[in-house]
Design an enzyme around this catalytic site. Structure first.
Site, PDB file in Angstrom:
ATOM      1  N   ASP A  54      -1.090  19.415  18.142  1.00 48.50           N
ATOM      2  CA  ASP A  54      -0.751  20.686  18.792  1.00 48.50           C
ATOM      3  C   ASP A  54       0.004  21.668  17.896  1.00 48.50           C
ATOM      4  O   ASP A  54       0.661  22.584  18.401  1.00 48.50           O
ATOM      5  CB  ASP A  54       0.074  20.429  20.059  1.00 48.50           C
ATOM      6  CG  ASP A  54      -0.737  19.758  21.149  1.00 48.50           C
ATOM      7  OD1 ASP A  54      -1.971  19.890  21.140  1.00 48.50           O
ATOM      8  OD2 ASP A  54      -0.132  19.096  22.017  1.00 48.50           O
ATOM      9  N   HIS A 101      -9.097  11.134   0.788  1.00 51.32           N
ATOM     10  CA  HIS A 101      -8.258   9.938   0.805  1.00 51.32           C
ATOM     11  C   HIS A 101      -6.981  10.161   1.610  1.00 51.32           C
ATOM     12  O   HIS A 101      -6.175   9.252   1.772  1.00 51.32           O
ATOM     13  CB  HIS A 101      -7.904   9.551  -0.642  1.00 51.32           C
ATOM     14  CG  HIS A 101      -7.225   8.241  -0.780  1.00 51.32           C
ATOM     15  ND1 HIS A 101      -5.877   8.126  -1.057  1.00 51.32           N
ATOM     16  CD2 HIS A 101      -7.682   6.974  -0.682  1.00 51.32           C
ATOM     17  CE1 HIS A 101      -5.544   6.848  -1.136  1.00 51.32           C
ATOM     18  NE2 HIS A 101      -6.618   6.123  -0.911  1.00 51.32           N
ATOM     19  N   ASP A 130      16.258  10.389  -9.084  1.00 51.30           N
ATOM     20  CA  ASP A 130      17.719  10.499  -9.032  1.00 51.30           C
ATOM     21  C   ASP A 130      18.276  10.451  -7.612  1.00 51.30           C
ATOM     22  O   ASP A 130      19.389  10.930  -7.363  1.00 51.30           O
ATOM     23  CB  ASP A 130      18.190  11.793  -9.711  1.00 51.30           C
ATOM     24  CG  ASP A 130      17.908  11.790 -11.211  1.00 51.30           C
ATOM     25  OD1 ASP A 130      17.803  10.689 -11.785  1.00 51.30           O
ATOM     26  OD2 ASP A 130      17.791  12.887 -11.792  1.00 51.30           O
ATOM     27  N   HIS A 149       0.830  -1.212   0.000  1.00 57.56           N
ATOM     28  CA  HIS A 149       0.000   0.000   0.000  1.00 57.56           C
ATOM     29  C   HIS A 149       0.864   1.262   0.000  1.00 57.56           C
ATOM     30  O   HIS A 149       0.353   2.367   0.117  1.00 57.56           O
ATOM     31  CB  HIS A 149      -0.922  -0.016   1.229  1.00 57.56           C
ATOM     32  CG  HIS A 149      -2.063   0.946   1.155  1.00 57.56           C
ATOM     33  ND1 HIS A 149      -2.238   1.971   2.061  1.00 57.56           N
ATOM     34  CD2 HIS A 149      -3.096   1.045   0.279  1.00 57.56           C
ATOM     35  CE1 HIS A 149      -3.323   2.655   1.758  1.00 57.56           C
ATOM     36  NE2 HIS A 149      -3.862   2.119   0.682  1.00 57.56           N
ATOM     37  N   LYS A 163      -4.252  10.665   4.617  1.00 60.03           N
ATOM     38  CA  LYS A 163      -3.978   9.994   5.889  1.00 60.03           C
ATOM     39  C   LYS A 163      -2.977  10.873   6.628  1.00 60.03           C
ATOM     40  O   LYS A 163      -1.777  10.797   6.403  1.00 60.03           O
ATOM     41  CB  LYS A 163      -3.375   8.603   5.672  1.00 60.03           C
ATOM     42  CG  LYS A 163      -4.186   7.702   4.709  1.00 60.03           C
ATOM     43  CD  LYS A 163      -3.686   7.798   3.316  1.00 60.03           C
ATOM     44  CE  LYS A 163      -4.157   6.684   2.401  1.00 60.03           C
ATOM     45  NZ  LYS A 163      -5.552   6.385   2.382  1.00 60.03           N
ATOM     46  N   LYS A 187       3.187   4.371  -1.297  1.00 59.64           N
ATOM     47  CA  LYS A 187       3.203   5.248  -2.458  1.00 59.64           C
ATOM     48  C   LYS A 187       4.494   6.057  -2.386  1.00 59.64           C
ATOM     49  O   LYS A 187       4.635   6.970  -1.567  1.00 59.64           O
ATOM     50  CB  LYS A 187       2.007   6.216  -2.453  1.00 59.64           C
ATOM     51  CG  LYS A 187       0.623   5.529  -2.523  1.00 59.64           C
ATOM     52  CD  LYS A 187       0.064   5.311  -1.157  1.00 59.64           C
ATOM     53  CE  LYS A 187      -1.406   4.990  -1.154  1.00 59.64           C
ATOM     54  NZ  LYS A 187      -1.798   3.773  -1.827  1.00 59.64           N
TER      55      LYS A 187
END
Length: 306
Positions: free
Chosen positions: A231, A224, A53, A46, A226, A48
Site C-alpha cells: 500500500d 534477484h 565502522d 544466505h 527480494k 548479505k
C-alpha cells in the site's frame, strides 16, 4: 569477510580467500562442506551484510560476484536491490554479522568494541527495523513478516522474488488478498538461472492467477531482488526468497520499513520494472495442456527441498 561454503553459484573461491588473508583480511567459512552427511549441512548462510565502522550498514540481495554489478551478464540483465542504513539500525546488522562470525568458534565473546556510540538523530519520519531469521529456532521471522504484509494489504501488494516455491498457507494468504480486492502482483524472472527451479516456480502460477493474483516476468533478465511493498506505506527488502529454503532452512536477514520516504523509491522501482516486464496472467488463467500439468505436479513434490 565471511563466506558461506555453498552459494547460489557453487562453491566459494578458496584461492580468493587465500589472497585476502595474505593482505591481512580475515576470512571465515561458515559450515564447511564435509564428505559426511549431517542435518546442519542444509542450514546455509544466505545473509548479505556489510558494516563499516559500526556507523553505516548495507544489506539486500547483492552477493560479491561480477553479475551482481553488471560486469558479466550470464542471464541477461541482473536486477537487484539493497539498502544503505545509518544510525541505530546499523547495530542490528553488526550483531547479525557477529552472530554468524562466531557460529563455528567463539573468538569474540564480547561485542561491545563493535558497537560504538552513535550520535544520530533521525531527520525523516518512519520506522526502520532490521531483522534476522534463523532455522535453529521456532520463529519463522521471514515468513511471518511476509504473511503480515500480505494480510495487512488493503489496496495493492507488490512482490519481487527470483524463486516462487511457497507453502499452502502462503498461497492461501495471497489468494485471499486478491479475492478481497487487493491488486496483488508478483514479479519473477524472465530468464532463469536454474531451469528446474524456474519450472517449479511457474507451476504455482495457475493456482494463483485463477484467484486474482497477477504474475509478471522480468523479460530483460533475472531479478534477484527480494522485496515486498504494501500500500505504499510498508515494505521489506532483504535476502529472503519466497521458497522453502529461504523461509525454513537458511540463515537470512531483511529490513522492515514503515512510513519512510525510501518506500516511495521502492514503489517507483516496482512501477518502472512492471513496464519492462511481461504480464503472463491470462496465459496461465486459461490453463495448460495435460502433460504440462502432470509435469508440474511432479515438480511440486520436490518443492520443500528447493
Amino acid at each position: 569477510m565471511f563466506y558461506d561454503e555453498v552459494g547460489s553459484i557453487g562453491f566459494i573461491d578458496r584461492g580468493f580467500i587465500r589472497r585476502m588473508e595474505e593482505i591481512g583480511i580475515q576470512c571465515r567459512v561458515f559450515n564447511p562442506v564435509v564428505p559426511v552427511l549431517k542435518p546442519f549441512m542444509n542450514n546455509r548462510d544466505h545473509r548479505k551484510i556489510t558494516v563499516i565502522d559500526g556507523q553505516v550498514g548495507y544489506t539486500g540481495g547483492y552477493n560479491l560476484a561480477d553479475e551482481y554489478f553488471g560486469i558479466t551478464h550470464p542471464f541477461g540483465h541482473w536486477k537487484d536491490t539493497g539498502l544503505r542504513l545509518t544510525g541505530d539500525a546499523v547495530q542490528s546488522l553488526t550483531l547479525m554479522f557477529l552472530e554468524m562470525w562466531n557460529a563455528m568458534e567463539d573468538t569474540d565473546a564480547s561485542y561491545t568494541r563493535y558497537l560504538p556510540d552513535i550520535t544520530y538523530k533521525a531527520s525523516r519520519p518512519g520506522f526502520v527495523q532490521p531483522y534476522a531469521d534463523s532455522p535453529l529456532d521456532d520463529e519463522y521471522m521471514g515468513e511471518n513478516i511476509y504473511l503480515n504484509l500480505i494480510q495487512s494489504a488493503k489496496h495493492y501488494l507488490y512482490i519481487a522474488t527470483p524463486y516462487l516455491i511457497i507453502s499452502d498457507e502462503m498461497t492461501r494468504a495471497l489468494c485471499l488478498a486478491a479475492q478481497r480486492g487487493v491488486d496483488v502482483r508478483i514479479l519473477t524472472p524472465g530468464i532463469p538461472d536454474k531451469k528446474l527451479v524456474y519450472r517449479m516456480t511457474r507451476s504455482y502460477y495457475a493456482g494463483l492467477v485463477r484467484r486474482g493474483v497477477r504474475i509478471y516476468e522480468y523479460t530483460p533478465g533475472f531479478p534477484h531482488e527480494k522485496q515486498v511493498l504494501c500500500d505504499g506505506v510498508a515494505a521489506t527488502v532483504g535476502t529472503i526468497n519466497f521458497d522453502f529454503r529461504s523461509l525454513y532452512h537458511h540463515f537470512e536477514n531483511g529490513v522492515l520499513l514503515y512510513g519512510c520516504p525510501a518506500i516511495q523509491d521502492i514503489e517507483a522501482d516496482f512501477r518502472k520494472t512492471f513496464l519492462v516486464s511481461q504480464e503472463v496472467t491470462e496465459q496461465y488463467r486459461t490453463g495448460l495442456n495435460a502433460m504440462v500439468r502432470v509435469t508440474q505436479c511432479l515438480f511440486r513434490l520436490f518443492g520443500p527441498l528447493m
